[in-house]
Design an enzyme around this catalytic site. Structure first.
Site, PDB file in Angstrom:
ATOM      1  N   GLU A  85       0.843  -1.213   0.000  1.00 41.54           N
ATOM      2  CA  GLU A  85       0.000   0.000   0.000  1.00 41.54           C
ATOM      3  C   GLU A  85       0.880   1.266   0.000  1.00 41.54           C
ATOM      4  O   GLU A  85       1.702   1.469   0.910  1.00 41.54           O
ATOM      5  CB  GLU A  85      -0.931  -0.009   1.221  1.00 41.54           C
ATOM      6  CG  GLU A  85      -2.002   1.070   1.111  1.00 41.54           C
ATOM      7  CD  GLU A  85      -3.049   0.982   2.223  1.00 41.54           C
ATOM      8  OE1 GLU A  85      -3.405  -0.138   2.634  1.00 41.54           O
ATOM      9  OE2 GLU A  85      -3.502   2.048   2.669  1.00 41.54           O
ATOM     10  N   LYS A 275      -7.820  -1.258  11.088  1.00 40.85           N
ATOM     11  CA  LYS A 275      -7.176  -1.681   9.830  1.00 40.85           C
ATOM     12  C   LYS A 275      -5.943  -0.817   9.584  1.00 40.85           C
ATOM     13  O   LYS A 275      -4.892  -1.303   9.163  1.00 40.85           O
ATOM     14  CB  LYS A 275      -8.181  -1.553   8.669  1.00 40.85           C
ATOM     15  CG  LYS A 275      -7.690  -2.104   7.345  1.00 40.85           C
ATOM     16  CD  LYS A 275      -6.885  -1.113   6.531  1.00 40.85           C
ATOM     17  CE  LYS A 275      -6.474  -1.701   5.205  1.00 40.85           C
ATOM     18  NZ  LYS A 275      -5.553  -0.850   4.452  1.00 40.85           N
ATOM     19  N   ASP A 291       3.902 -14.729  11.531  1.00 41.88           N
ATOM     20  CA  ASP A 291       2.642 -15.162  10.925  1.00 41.88           C
ATOM     21  C   ASP A 291       1.591 -14.057  11.095  1.00 41.88           C
ATOM     22  O   ASP A 291       0.984 -13.928  12.152  1.00 41.88           O
ATOM     23  CB  ASP A 291       2.219 -16.460  11.634  1.00 41.88           C
ATOM     24  CG  ASP A 291       0.932 -17.039  11.103  1.00 41.88           C
ATOM     25  OD1 ASP A 291       0.197 -16.329  10.392  1.00 41.88           O
ATOM     26  OD2 ASP A 291       0.654 -18.209  11.416  1.00 41.88           O
ATOM     27  N   HIS A 388      -2.402  10.328   0.597  1.00 38.31           N
ATOM     28  CA  HIS A 388      -2.575   9.017  -0.008  1.00 38.31           C
ATOM     29  C   HIS A 388      -2.420   9.111  -1.525  1.00 38.31           C
ATOM     30  O   HIS A 388      -1.694   8.334  -2.142  1.00 38.31           O
ATOM     31  CB  HIS A 388      -3.956   8.486   0.365  1.00 38.31           C
ATOM     32  CG  HIS A 388      -4.182   7.091  -0.084  1.00 38.31           C
ATOM     33  ND1 HIS A 388      -3.618   6.011   0.554  1.00 38.31           N
ATOM     34  CD2 HIS A 388      -4.884   6.593  -1.123  1.00 38.31           C
ATOM     35  CE1 HIS A 388      -3.975   4.905  -0.062  1.00 38.31           C
ATOM     36  NE2 HIS A 388      -4.736   5.231  -1.085  1.00 38.31           N
TER      37      HIS A 388
END
Ligand code: MEV
Length: 433
Positions: A85, A275, A291, A388
């Site tokens: 991202e 998130k 993991d 962004h």
């Protein structure tokens, strides 16, 4: 529809690729070239990747970036991040620099306990089961000695085993709930091996010492680790928040806190909020060979531990001091697994000066807190799209096959113009006309 194939895993790598290309691709040459382009030319490295999983046909790359200037407990780190991202590494670096100038991050380990369970059914009397369990418990531990001796020598091992009746929720259902200290290992193999041995001993002993039918259902660690907790924090006097993009620190602090309050009571916001935290956490977890699916599952369960899904970060403003912190369960390892196998994981751990699992927990928690700080700061000031889209600009340019000169011109142009997908398309078309 293609025919099903049997014995696929037994084919050689090139036979697998041939089958795949013959079955699914019309431009066979392009597909084969792509698969080959992503192979590593170093045969040893490629073989290592081939053997991580079954049916490897090529490699799937993610960028490995670094975010420098993280001051954590007065030690400076450059944090490795594997993520696709666009804005994540930039945001982490920005937050690191912001807090570097304000005393850095403080982090502490609250607890390091891991959990595993043997799930079983039993149709007899609970009192008899309880007394059988108490008698057999030393043997359960004794029979795992071969598995636990190395871990015990280093100071870890099995902490306890409890018998937990669950029959109120599910008929005949009980568990052996075991706790472990696995030190610098994430501990999945260690825990699962212990649990399988507990199950074997428990079943064998029950056969001649317990009336009633006892059947093992399964033995597996839990990725929910609410007692493997780390806390990371930043704080400063409100007026110290003043910076290039924060002209009114007290307004900023209040609005920031309000955004956190919203994520504490509103699940729709909390999920997106968390998130953003996981953008930072997963990137470091992945780069250090841990993991991330296990971490994700455990973290979200923790966020919902009070019955509704909530923010993992918290904020307070007291006596003129702004404080922002995260408390998060993280079961991580810095030995075993990929940490010694994957050359880039080794590289990432070297960059972090070979941290212990506890130190890595602190670094990862800080990465999550920093990411969240950057996101909420943007959201409550400029809005998220400005930063962004600036970072996303190159993706759009690449999508349109922009040349190096076109990229240079357009990057310059968008220093003073708002980046939107359509604005970029228009600008490309304009310079190509
Ligand atoms: C995007 O990947 C993450 C954010 O949506 C997080 C947030 O909203 O806090 C920006």
């Amino acid at each position: 529809m293609p025919n099903a194939i049997s014995g696929f895993s037994k084919l050689s790598k090139s036979e697998k690729i041939d089958w795949l290309i013959d079955t699914y691709f019309s431009d066979k040459e392009a597909a084969r070239n792509l698969v080959e382009q992503y192979w590593n030319t170093d045969e040893t490295i490629q073989k290592l990747h081939d053997e991580f999983i079954e049916n490897t046909i090529t490699n799937y790359y993610l960028p490995l970036g670094v975010a420098p200037n993280f001051l954590i407990n007065q030690k400076l780190y450059t944090i490795p991040m594997a993520i696709e991202e666009s804005s994540v590494v930039a945001a982490a670096s920005k937050a690191a620099k912001f807090w570097l100038d304000r005393g850095g991050f403080n982090a502490e380990i609250i607890s390091t306990e891991k959990i595993g369970q043997v799930h079983f059914t039993y149709d007899g009397d609970f009192k008899a089961l309880k007394s059988f369990f108490e008698n057999v418990k030393p043997k359960l531990i004794e029979d795992t000695k071969d598995i636990t001796k190395n871990m015990e020598r280093r100071g870890g091992g099995i902490l306890d085993i409890e018998l937990r009746p669950k029959t109120e929720d599910l008929e005949y259902y009980y568990q052996l709930h075991a706790t472990f200290e696995t030190l610098d290992a994430m501990g999945a193999n260690f825990i699962n091996s212990c649990l399988e041995q507990f199950a074997k001993t428990f079943q064998q002993e029950a056969e001649h010492k317990l009336e009633g039918q006892l059947d093992i259902v399964m033995s597996i660690l839990s990725n929910y680790v609410p007692n493997c907790l780390v806390r990371a924090e930043v704080s400063c006097p409100i007026e110290d928040l003043k910076s290039k993009d924060i002209s009114s620190p007290s307004l900023f602090a209040q609005k920031f806190k309000q955004a956190i309050n919203i994520a504490e009571i509103e699940p729709y916001r909390a999920v997106t909020h968390n998130k953003g935290i996981m953008n930072g956490i997963d990137a470091v977890v992945l780069a250090t060979g841990n993991d991330f699916r296990a971490v994700e599952a455990g973290v979200h369960a923790y966020a919902a531990k009070e019955g509704s899904y909530k923010s993992l970060t918290h904020c307070s403003i007291e006596d003129g001091v702004f404080k922002f912190w995260i408390e998060i369960p993280l079961a991580l390892g810095t030995v075993g697994g990929l940490t010694t196998l994957h050359p880039l994981v080794k590289f990432a751990l070297d960059m972090l000066e070979n941290p212990s699992a506890k130190e890595l927990m602190q670094i990862v928690a800080v990465a999550g807190l920093a990411q969240n700080f950057a996101a909420v700061k943007s959201l409550t000031t400029t809005g998220i799209q400005e930063g962004h889209m600036k970072m996303h600009l190159l993706n759009i340019l690449n999508q349109f096959g922009a040349t190096t000169t076109e990229k240079e011109k357009l990057i310059e142009h968008f220093k003073t113009h708002i980046v939107t997908h359509s604005a970029v398309v228009e600008a490309i078309e304009k310079i190509r006309r």
